[in-house]
Scaffold this motif. Structure first.
Motif, PDB file in Angstrom:
ATOM      1  N   TYR A  42       1.503  -0.625 -11.443  1.00  0.00           N
ATOM      2  CA  TYR A  42       1.639  -0.601 -12.903  1.00  0.00           C
ATOM      3  C   TYR A  42       3.089  -0.405 -13.353  1.00  0.00           C
ATOM      4  O   TYR A  42       3.408  -0.635 -14.517  1.00  0.00           O
ATOM      5  CB  TYR A  42       0.746   0.493 -13.499  1.00  0.00           C
ATOM      6  CG  TYR A  42      -0.712   0.130 -13.501  1.00  0.00           C
ATOM      7  CD1 TYR A  42      -1.265  -0.633 -14.522  1.00  0.00           C
ATOM      8  CD2 TYR A  42      -1.547   0.526 -12.463  1.00  0.00           C
ATOM      9  CE1 TYR A  42      -2.599  -0.980 -14.521  1.00  0.00           C
ATOM     10  CE2 TYR A  42      -2.893   0.189 -12.445  1.00  0.00           C
ATOM     11  CZ  TYR A  42      -3.411  -0.574 -13.479  1.00  0.00           C
ATOM     12  OH  TYR A  42      -4.745  -0.928 -13.470  1.00  0.00           O
TER      13      TYR A  42
ATOM     14  N   ASN B 291      -4.550  -4.920 -10.464  1.00  0.00           N
ATOM     15  CA  ASN B 291      -4.046  -4.984 -11.835  1.00  0.00           C
ATOM     16  C   ASN B 291      -4.291  -6.359 -12.449  1.00  0.00           C
ATOM     17  O   ASN B 291      -4.735  -6.484 -13.597  1.00  0.00           O
ATOM     18  CB  ASN B 291      -2.545  -4.662 -11.847  1.00  0.00           C
ATOM     19  CG  ASN B 291      -2.000  -4.460 -13.240  1.00  0.00           C
ATOM     20  OD1 ASN B 291      -2.757  -4.223 -14.180  1.00  0.00           O
ATOM     21  ND2 ASN B 291      -0.690  -4.560 -13.379  1.00  0.00           N
TER      22      ASN B 291
ATOM     23  N   SER C 125      -1.159  -4.710  -7.272  1.00  0.00           N
ATOM     24  CA  SER C 125      -0.899  -5.879  -8.115  1.00  0.00           C
ATOM     25  C   SER C 125      -2.140  -6.759  -8.207  1.00  0.00           C
ATOM     26  O   SER C 125      -2.452  -7.323  -9.260  1.00  0.00           O
ATOM     27  CB  SER C 125       0.272  -6.693  -7.547  1.00  0.00           C
ATOM     28  OG  SER C 125       1.447  -5.926  -7.497  1.00  0.00           O
TER      29      SER C 125
END
Length: 220
Positions: free
Chosen positions: A168, A179, A176
């Motif tokens: 983040y 996310n 990643s």
């Protein structure tokens, strides 16, 4: 609601194996470097603290407090501080955070392991003419190794999980993937990322367990 099947996972792994591999390497690099630095700091400090119980209490309290700080909050604290040198986001703040989180298990276990060495063993080593340094390297550290390695294993597993959150702030790694999956409402990406993080943690624990057994004296 999207229903996920094994076929979905296999297809995603097949079609994105190179990307997953790259993220995994980034994750290993971040966590591995953090653990190496943490050992270089925490083990010597833990050993030194066995000579000063009052300082040991203070240091362990500080590291305990650090452990209670949520990772997102710690990343947020670092952004303005490290922005002074142009490193507010990315690899460096994530690395520093993981090093800080590693200190409690490594320092505490090193301190406890050295403290718990049988006094009779120390006396025997001193009786055959060993110096303090020789006694430390040849007697105390080998006997404390199981507990020290337990601290390293705990720190490593902890950091693999926290390292995913570091995505983040642009640190890369398997976070990643998670996310991106959240932002795209792609449950397959999220679960693939989570599963790979879990597998990485299991492998790391098994490797460190093997190293622990390798360097633990027989009968220790």
């Amino acid at each position: 609601m999207e229903v996920l099947t094994i076929t979905d996972f296999l297809n995603y792994f097949t079609n994105n194996s190179e990307q997953i591999f790259d993220y995994t390497l980034e994750h290993i690099q971040l966590v591995g470097l953090a653990i190496i630095i943490s050992i270089l700091i925490g083990v010597p400090l833990g050993i030194y603290l066995t000579t000063n119980d009052e300082l040991a209490s203070t240091v362990l309290q500080i590291t305990s407090i650090i452990m209670t700080i949520p990772s997102i909050a710690l990343f947020g604290i670092m952004i303005p501080i490290l922005s002074i040198i142009g490193q507010g986001i990315g690899f460096l703040p994530a690395l520093i955070a993981l090093i800080l989180y590693s200190q409690l298990p490594i320092i505490r276990n090193t301190y406890t392991g050295i403290k718990d060495v049988d006094p009779n063993i120390r006396d025997a080593a001193q009786g055959i003419g060993m110096t303090t340094v020789q006694r430390l390297w040849k007697v105390e550290i080998p006997n404390a190794m199981p507990l020290i390695m337990a601290g390293v294993r705990t720190a490593t597993i902890l950091n693999i999980g926290i390292g995913a959150i570091a995505a983040y702030i642009g640190a890369g790694g398997l976070g990643s993937l998670i996310n991106q999956g959240i932002s795209r409402s792609n449950n397959t990406m999220v679960l693939v990322g989570a599963i790979v993080v879990s597998i990485l943690a299991i492998i790391a624990d098994l490797v460190l367990k093997y190293i622990q057994k390798k360097f633990t004296p027989k009968g220790g």
